[in-house]
Scaffold this motif. Structure first.
Motif, PDB file in Angstrom:
ATOM      1  N   SER A 198       1.052  -1.427  -0.518  1.00 50.93           N
ATOM      2  CA  SER A 198       0.094   0.473  -0.354  1.00 50.93           C
ATOM      3  C   SER A 198       1.239   1.906  -0.308  1.00 50.93           C
ATOM      4  O   SER A 198       0.704   2.106  -0.877  1.00 50.93           O
ATOM      5  N   VAL A 232       0.933   4.456  -2.513  1.00 48.74           N
ATOM      6  CA  VAL A 232       1.297   5.616  -2.591  1.00 48.74           C
ATOM      7  C   VAL A 232       1.958   6.127  -3.380  1.00 48.74           C
ATOM      8  O   VAL A 232       1.557   7.334  -3.770  1.00 48.74           O
ATOM      9  N   PHE A 268       1.676   8.973  -5.383  1.00 50.55           N
ATOM     10  CA  PHE A 268       1.913  10.596  -5.703  1.00 50.55           C
ATOM     11  C   PHE A 268       3.329  10.983  -6.152  1.00 50.55           C
ATOM     12  O   PHE A 268       3.635  11.934  -5.698  1.00 50.55           O
ATOM     13  N   PHE A 292      -4.893  11.958  -5.405  1.00 51.28           N
ATOM     14  CA  PHE A 292      -5.455  11.200  -5.461  1.00 51.28           C
ATOM     15  C   PHE A 292      -6.164  10.792  -3.583  1.00 51.28           C
ATOM     16  O   PHE A 292      -5.799  10.661  -3.002  1.00 51.28           O
ATOM     17  N   PHE A 316      -8.615   7.388  -1.947  1.00 48.52           N
ATOM     18  CA  PHE A 316      -8.997   5.938  -2.323  1.00 48.52           C
ATOM     19  C   PHE A 316     -10.198   5.764  -0.960  1.00 48.52           C
ATOM     20  O   PHE A 316     -10.109   6.395  -0.502  1.00 48.52           O
ATOM     21  N   HIS A 343      -5.905   4.429   2.172  1.00 48.04           N
ATOM     22  CA  HIS A 343      -4.137   3.963   1.954  1.00 48.04           C
ATOM     23  C   HIS A 343      -3.165   4.809   2.766  1.00 48.04           C
ATOM     24  O   HIS A 343      -2.709   5.295   2.176  1.00 48.04           O
ATOM     25  N   LEU A 344      -3.453   4.600   4.145  1.00 50.66           N
ATOM     26  CA  LEU A 344      -2.521   5.801   4.703  1.00 50.66           C
ATOM     27  C   LEU A 344      -1.287   5.344   5.159  1.00 50.66           C
ATOM     28  O   LEU A 344      -1.838   3.779   5.154  1.00 50.66           O
TER      29      LEU A 344
END
Lengths: 411, 228
Positions: free
Chosen positions: A312, A316, A320, B94, B96, B100-101
């Motif tokens: 994940s 991410v 980004f 984005f 989600f 998705h941290l």
């Protein structure tokens, strides 16, 4: 950005403590063994501290003599060294010393087994030993055949107890010698130089002028600059060539003058020592690599499973704007941090083990220490280990498509 | 401000096929779509209709099998990985469904992530992250970790992360899918505010008709095709 990497690396390490402990154990144990190997190898093969006189010194400790009926490889004789090495014009200074001779003496009905070495005055100048008390004997004392001795701190403890020994007498082999200096065993830079007691060369009872080429002596040849080594070696070569010319029955006379690694190369690769030296170094590096392979594979595996946990995060970061190369950089930095933590633990363990080995007397005169060289090699090993075990997982990770990573796909 | 005449995203005959050795699945067929600058568009459709795939393709997170994509009038289909990463970093944010941290980082560190890939001082980065968190009403939670926050708060952090780099386009994939109605309302209000006040183009995938009704335009997908 680096601060962020360090922060993440630290958190990742804390996240799976059991895995972290296992990886750190693997890394630190591997590095411990490698550091010990490096320490003992530098100690035996490349002992000189940078900038010391020893770093500019060649060792002439092996001679090969071959005639029709004889083939002898030995330490050279005093006679040979005196006539051919001491007379070299290029060196700054030459010292001749004997091999160690084992003898016994008795103190208060206690038997002490001692290693005795006979040296000239230049020996102390080249070795730069630190004296706990007193001073070395000089060339004048040697020339005069003075009955003086320099002893090691261990000898002082065993012979006199914990008191000053200078100007006191020791009795060895029926002769009495006045102690002029005490050196710290742990400060003796090189195993060729180790002994419990040092006497002037002129006090040797047997006649050192044996007339042969081989015997029980060696020479330390101090060059003004390391760059002079080649010329000095060539000068000696010319002298042995001249001896062979005058004695046609000698088919080979070769006095090896170099560092201990050169000597080893001559022993194992008689025909081509120069290539042998390269081969020996390559074998050493190869063995170190093979030894590192198992924990590296283990670390690669742990890293891969860590990456799966971090899909994940990878997704991410890619979403980004992190490029694959940036993420590879991040992962390698993290891995290098991990290996450096392992390296630090390994270094502490190595220091402890070296201290124990040095004090145990397990290796006679062996004193290993975490000197600058060992530390430097250890950092190189850590870095190599960190990069090597991080590159493959990082490469796999970089190929991951962002959407796959976000979905928790497969490597 | 408001909707402009220029296109933020342009999709021409976009197609996405997933292939395995035995099966070929058509996820998107012949999608032609223009999203104009400053527009708030929602995408609806049943599960498996290709909504998320469409969003991922618009966001350069996934490659289309066929067709052309333009972002801000620039064809992007043939860009290299590094250039796509830069474009995502500069132009797109984005949000989600599952936030998705990065759990190991604090709220403010999470929000800083997009800025890590830009040339910027630490102080500047921190200042912008704090300002973005202020916009979503979380300035009191800077040092908290995601595990210490509610679902709604997590999604607000995710929005702060999406807007911190001031992107022109925000792609939100079911941003309220995991939230109750009150929190969903809160999140939608933040997105509408961004669209209205900062003229950010927003494409939002949703299952919620009421939410879609509050956006300016709605498209529907069915079995990978656009039906409305």
């Amino acid at each position: 950005m680096l601060k962020n990497y360090v922060k993440i690396a630290w958190k990742v390490l804390l996240r799976r403590k059991f895995f972290t402990v296992i990886s750190l154990f693997g890394i630190s144990f591997t590095l411990l063994v490698l550091m010990l190997s490096v320490a003992s190898l530098t100690y035996t093969l490349d002992p000189a501290k940078p900038g010391s006189k020893l770093a500019r010194t060649l060792f002439a400790a092996r001679i090969e003599y071959r005639s029709e009926n004889n083939h002898i490889i030995s330490t050279p004789s005093y006679d040979f060294l005196d006539k051919n090495v001491r007379t070299l014009t290029r060196p700054e200074r030459v010292s001749i010393l004997s091999n160690n001779k084992t003898t016994v003496c008795y103190v208060n009905n206690r038997k002490l087994t001692l290693d005795v070495k006979y040296t000239d005055g230049n020996f102390w100048d080249i070795m730069e030993c630190s004296f706990l008390e007193g001073r070395p004997y000089d060339s004048a004392a040697v020339a005069g055949g003075a009955k003086v001795a320099v002893i090691s701190e261990k000898m002082r403890r065993n012979y006199f107890g914990d008191v000053s020994a200078v100007d006191k007498e020791i009795e060895i082999g029926g002769d009495r010698f006045r102690v002029v200096g005490v050196i710290d065993n742990r400060e003796i830079p090189f195993y060729y130089a180790f002994a419990d007691v040092y006497f002037p060369l002129t006090t040797v009872r047997t006649d050192p002028f044996s007339g042969t080429y081989w015997g029980n002596y060696m020479a330390l040849v101090l060059a003004a600059r390391k760059a002079d080594w080649g010329a000095i070696q060539a000068e000696l070569k010319a002298k042995t060539a001249e001896i062979m010319r005058q004695n046609p029955d000698i088919t080979k006379l070769d006095c090896i003058m170099g560092n201990p690694l050169d000597e080893m190369a001559h022993v194992f690769f008689e025909d081509n020592p120069a290539r042998g030296k390269v081969l020996l170094i390559s074998i050493g590096i190869l063995m170190a690599l093979l030894f590192m392979l198992l924990p590296t594979v283990n670390l690669v595996n742990l890293n891969l499973s860590r990456i799966i946990e971090r899909f994940s995060e990878i997704g991410v970061r890619k979403a980004f704007g992190a490029s694959s190369m940036t993420l590879v950089g991040q992962f390698i930095v993290e891995n290098v941090i991990l290996t450096f933590i392992g390296g630090a633990i390994g270094l502490i363990l190595a220091a402890i083990v070296m201290e124990i080995v040095s004090h145990s007397g397990l290796i006679p005169y062996g004193h290993f220490s975490l000197n600058f060289k060992v530390f430097f090699y250890s950092i190189i090993i850590c870095l190599f280990f960190g990069l090597f075990s991080g590159v493959y997982p990082a490469f796999k990770m970089s190929r991951l498509h962002p959407v796959e990573a976000l979905r928790g796909g497969q490597l | 401000m408001g909707i402009e005449d220029t296109d933020m995203v342009k999709l021409k005959n976009v197609e996405k096929v997933y292939r395995t050795s035995t099966i070929e699945t058509l996820a998107l067929t012949d999608i032609n779509l223009d999203v104009r600058k400053g527009e708030f568009l929602s995408v609806m459709g049943p599960s498996g209709s290709g909504k998320s795939t469409l969003l991922n393709i618009m966001g350069l997170l996934d490659d289309p099998t066929g067709g052309e994509i333009e972002i801000d009038d620039r064809p992007v289909t043939h860009l290299k990985g590094r250039e796509m990463a830069r474009l995502r970093n500069q132009k797109i944010g984005f949000v989600f469904q599952s936030y998705h941290l990065i759990n190991d980082l604090t709220v403010v560190d999470n929000v800083e992530v997009p800025l890590l890939y830009r040339r910027m001082s630490n102080a500047e980065r921190r200042r912008k992250a704090a300002a973005a968190l202020d916009k979503v009403g979380l300035s009191a939670r800077l040092k908290h970790f995601p595990s210490q926050l509610s679902g709604g708060q997590c999604q607000r952090v995710a929005i702060a992360r999406a807007i911190v780099g001031q992107p022109e386009l925000i792609l939100a994939d079911e941003p309220t899918g995991n939230l109750d109605s009150a929190m969903s309302e809160e999140i939608l209000n933040i997105l509408i505010g961004l669209n209205k006040n900062e003229n950010t183009t927003i494409v939002m995938v949703t299952h919620n008709q009421a939410m879609a009704d509050r956006t300016e335009r709605l498209i529907r997908l069915f079995d990978g095709s656009q039906v409305q």
